[in-house]
Design an enzyme around this catalytic site. Structure first.
Site, PDB file in Angstrom:
ATOM      1  N   LYS A   1      -9.506   5.630   1.372  1.00  0.00           N
ATOM      2  CA  LYS A   1      -9.915   4.200   0.467  1.00  0.00           C
ATOM      3  C   LYS A   1     -11.189   4.235   0.056  1.00  0.00           C
ATOM      4  CE  LYS A   1      -8.627   0.511   1.826  1.00  0.00           C
ATOM      5  NZ  LYS A   1      -7.111  -0.055   1.603  1.00  0.00           N
TER       6      LYS A   1
ATOM      7  N   SER B   1       0.752  -1.563  -0.027  1.00  0.00           N
ATOM      8  CA  SER B   1       0.150   0.153   0.122  1.00  0.00           C
ATOM      9  C   SER B   1       0.755   0.964  -0.436  1.00  0.00           C
ATOM     10  CB  SER B   1      -0.730   0.307   1.278  1.00  0.00           C
ATOM     11  OG  SER B   1      -1.248  -1.337   1.784  1.00  0.00           O
TER      12      SER B   1
ATOM     13  N   GLY C   1       2.034  -0.537   9.089  1.00  0.00           N
ATOM     14  CA  GLY C   1       2.428   0.144   8.632  1.00  0.00           C
ATOM     15  C   GLY C   1       3.171   0.974   8.013  1.00  0.00           C
TER      16      GLY C   1
ATOM     17  N   ASP D   1      -6.425   4.447   4.794  1.00  0.00           N
ATOM     18  CA  ASP D   1      -6.337   3.026   4.569  1.00  0.00           C
ATOM     19  C   ASP D   1      -7.280   2.114   5.116  1.00  0.00           C
ATOM     20  OD1 ASP D   1      -5.117   2.066   1.900  1.00  0.00           O
ATOM     21  OD2 ASP D   1      -3.823   1.225   2.521  1.00  0.00           O
TER      22      ASP D   1
END
Ligand code: SAM
Length: 300
Positions: free
Chosen positions: A156, A25, A53, A116
């Protein structure tokens, strides 16, 4: 060679391990930043739903040289420490979490909030989209209480049937709302990111979180009714009557010569499987694995 299969199928997964990111990500935030310059000139950041993280790693590397920078990362899961990042194991939907973030910023407001977040998916698209969007609304609520005017918010989303309700909601609070799809997010997935720039607090409203107030009630106090039908706004959305829908810009970001997240690549013949940079600290499947190891999950 079999052990490198996932590395070939998903080159971002492989690249993340090579580049030292805890998750693939990281590239999504990097590509969003490349497009929108979200991380320039900011010093106080809240990373919601941050475990393991990789977004916090990106934030930490970008803000490292700035004076007085503060990054706080919040997740239900414990996180292994990252230099320059304060981690908080907490639920972003709980008012106490907001208080803990405020305490950390010593009364100052944040320049940027990102989320996210993703709840566990069920595979039932409508339900998954609904639960995901409830999490985004919870992140937006918290953002309204901590973001400085003019600040930015990224979250997201899943671009399902009712996504325009979300676009309309965000447009009430921000000058510019964009639906962005980074190249590292698979094109076969409904995942995208809502990028909200220029926070505009609602006049006369002092946002606060209250355990006894639902998300709908919170937004109702801001003059926004659940279901996305607004009074007095430019954008009007009404259910199922085929009338005006709230649309926002769509931007694909990342360089065209970046890795294609849907392609399978040929790795160097000598490529070996790399270990993940950071194993999950307390994954939800840990209990099942422990039981399996002890033979307690044997099939009858
Ligand atoms: N951005 C992260 C990174 O780069 O490593 C990945 C985030 S992961 C896709 C989604 C996270 O959302 C999970 O770690 C999950 O624990 C977290 N999450 C889901 N619901 C949450 C909630 N209510 N409060 C805090 N975290 C939550």
């Amino acid at each position: 060679m079999g052990r490198t299969n996932k590395d070939k199928r998903d080159l971002y997964y492989r690249k993340a391990k090579e580049d030292g990111w805890r998750a693939r990500s990281a590239y999504k935030l990097l590509q969003l930043d490349q497009q929108f310059h979200l991380l320039s000139d900011i010093s106080r950041v809240v990373d919601l739903c941050a475990a393991p993280g990789s977004w916090s790693q990106v934030l930490s590397s970008k803000l490292a040289s700035r004076n007085n920078s503060k990054i706080i990362a919040v997740d239900l899961q414990p996180m292994t420490p990252i230099a320059g990042v304060t981690t908080l194991q907490a639920d972003i939907t709980h008012p106490q979490t907001l208080q803990q973030i405020r305490d950390h910023f010593e009364g100052e407001l944040a320049d940027f909030v990102c989320s996210d977040g993703a709840p566990d998916v069920t595979g039932m698209n409508d339900l998954d989209e609904y639960v995901q969007h409830q999490l985004v609304y919870a992140a937006l609520q918290l953002t309204c209480c901590i973001l400085k005017p003019g600040g930015s918010f990224v979250a997201k989303i899943f671009r399902g049937r009712d996504i325009d309700v979300m676009y309309a909601m965000m447009s009430r609070f921000f000058d510019r709302v964009v639906c962005a799809k980074p190249r590292s997010s698979r094109s076969t997935s409904l995942e995208a990111f809502i990028v909200c720039l220029g926070y505009r607090p609602i006049e006369g409203l002092t946002p606060r979180l209250d355990l006894n107030l639902s998300t709908d009630e919170f937004f109702a106090r801001a003059g926004i009714r659940g279901g996305g039908v607004f009074g007095g706004a430019d954008e009007v959305w009404e259910e199922d009557d085929g009338c005006e829908r709230c649309m926002v810009e769509f931007v694909a970001c990342g360089d065209l010569d970046d890795v294609d997240s849907d392609a399978t690549y040929r790795l160097d013949d000598n490529a070996v499987r790399l270990e993940p940079v950071q194993r999950p600290t307390a994954p939800p499947y840990k209990l099942a694995l422990d039981k399996k190891r002890k033979g307690e999950l044997a099939k009858r």
